[in-house]
Design an enzyme around this catalytic site. Structure first.
Site, short mmCIF file in Angstrom:
data_model
loop_
_atom_site.label_atom_id
_atom_site.label_comp_id
_atom_site.label_asym_id
_atom_site.label_seq_id
_atom_site.Cartn_x
_atom_site.Cartn_y
_atom_site.Cartn_z
N THR A 96 -1.79 -0.93 -1.31
CA THR A 96 -2.54 -0.03 -0.42
C THR A 96 -2.14 1.43 -0.57
O THR A 96 -1.02 1.73 -1.01
CB THR A 96 -2.29 -0.46 1.05
OG1 THR A 96 -2.87 0.48 1.95
CG2 THR A 96 -0.80 -0.53 1.35
N TYR A 120 3.61 -0.90 8.34
CA TYR A 120 2.74 -1.56 7.36
C TYR A 120 2.98 -1.01 5.96
O TYR A 120 3.18 -1.77 4.99
CB TYR A 120 1.28 -1.37 7.76
CG TYR A 120 0.28 -1.82 6.71
CD1 TYR A 120 0.14 -3.16 6.38
CD2 TYR A 120 -0.51 -0.89 6.03
CE1 TYR A 120 -0.77 -3.57 5.41
CE2 TYR A 120 -1.42 -1.30 5.06
CZ TYR A 120 -1.54 -2.64 4.76
OH TYR A 120 -2.43 -3.03 3.79
#
Length: 282
Positions: A96, A120
């Protein structure tokens, strides 16, 4: 035989469309909270390539549950990558843009220094580092703003809200590339197949849709294509607080996709396909 971790997620669902012959491991067969079981599944199936399309993707929840997210996003990919390295098969792992700090306005190159803003991003970065450390043939495919006809995503949320309301306020200072899950799936398959033949192509790649836009402009395009009349007003990120900080700059330099004969997908065309899948347009 290609082995895929994930079954119900956006990318896994698209992988099943294009590679129905692959073996898909859902949570009932390979729970990423049990990294040893994931490694055992790879050894048991003895695949020709492995794609990890499963992850902890609840960005805000990760702030309160970082330890659990770290197992899924860090320890599980580590175990998978080591098993693949032992078997000598390529491992494709989806990551990501959240591994970056979102500063500036220039697209982030694959070798740009990382600096995640929250839990995250930290867990996904840990997974990346472990995949590289395993020493096997691998590709880390960083992507952003994933959408499809499946699961929960921005496109489906906008379709719902746009029909319920006459006007919406949407963040206009976060810029990135919306990315069709179908494109990510196709890229993963292409990369996995080419890594079998050319392991020296191992490394980090970026794959995001073009052109880069704000969330507000993304919403406007959704409404325009779907024929929904809903006014969109831009607001700053500061007006929409969330438990986890979002990067303002999610632009990614995808130039080295050309090593695999790939290029950034036009997300507007991908959006048209998704809207057709959803029955929002004919």
């Amino acid at each position: 035989m290609m082995l895929v971790f994930g079954q119900t997620g956006q990318v896994a669902r698209e992988l099943a469309r294009i590679r129905p012959d692959a073996v898909f491991l859902g949570r009932d067969r390979a729970d990423l909270s049990d990294p040893a079981a994931c490694a055992a599944a790879i050894r048991d199936h003895a695949p020709t390539a492995v794609i990890n399309a499963a992850a902890w993707t609840a960005v805000d929840a990760a702030e309160a549950e970082e330890e659990a997210a770290m197992v899924v996003n860090g320890a599980a990919p580590a175990a998978m990558a080591r098993a693949c390295a032992d078997l000598g098969v390529p491992f494709v792992h989806i990551s990501t843009d959240y591994v970056f700090d979102g500063s500036g306005t220039a697209p982030f190159a694959p070798d740009y220094p990382t600096g995640p803003l929250g839990a995250y991003g930290r867990t996904k970065l840990a997974g990346e580092e472990a995949v590289r450390a395993a020493g096997g043939t691998h590709a880390i495919l960083r992507t952003s703003w994933v959408f499809s006809a499946h699961g929960n995503n921005f496109v489906k949320t906008m379709l719902r809200l746009g029909t319920e309301r006459d006007a919406l306020t949407i963040v206009g200072d976060q810029i990135g590339g919306p990315t069709p899950a179908a494109g990510i799936a196709a890229a993963c398959v292409t990369i996995a197949e080419q890594l079998i033949e050319t392991p020296t192509l191992s490394g980090i790649r970026h794959y995001s849709g073009a052109p880069d836009v704000s969330w507000a402009d993304f919403a406007r395009e959704i409404f325009a294509q779907a024929g929904i009349t809903c006014a969109v007003t831009d607001i700053p990120t500061s007006d929409y607080p969330t438990p986890a900080a979002r990067p303002l700059n999610s632009r990614m330099d995808c130039a080295n996709l050309s090593d695999f004969g790939l290029a950034r997908p036009d997300w507007r065309a991908g959006l048209t396909d998704v809207l057709k899948d959803l029955g929002a347009i004919s």
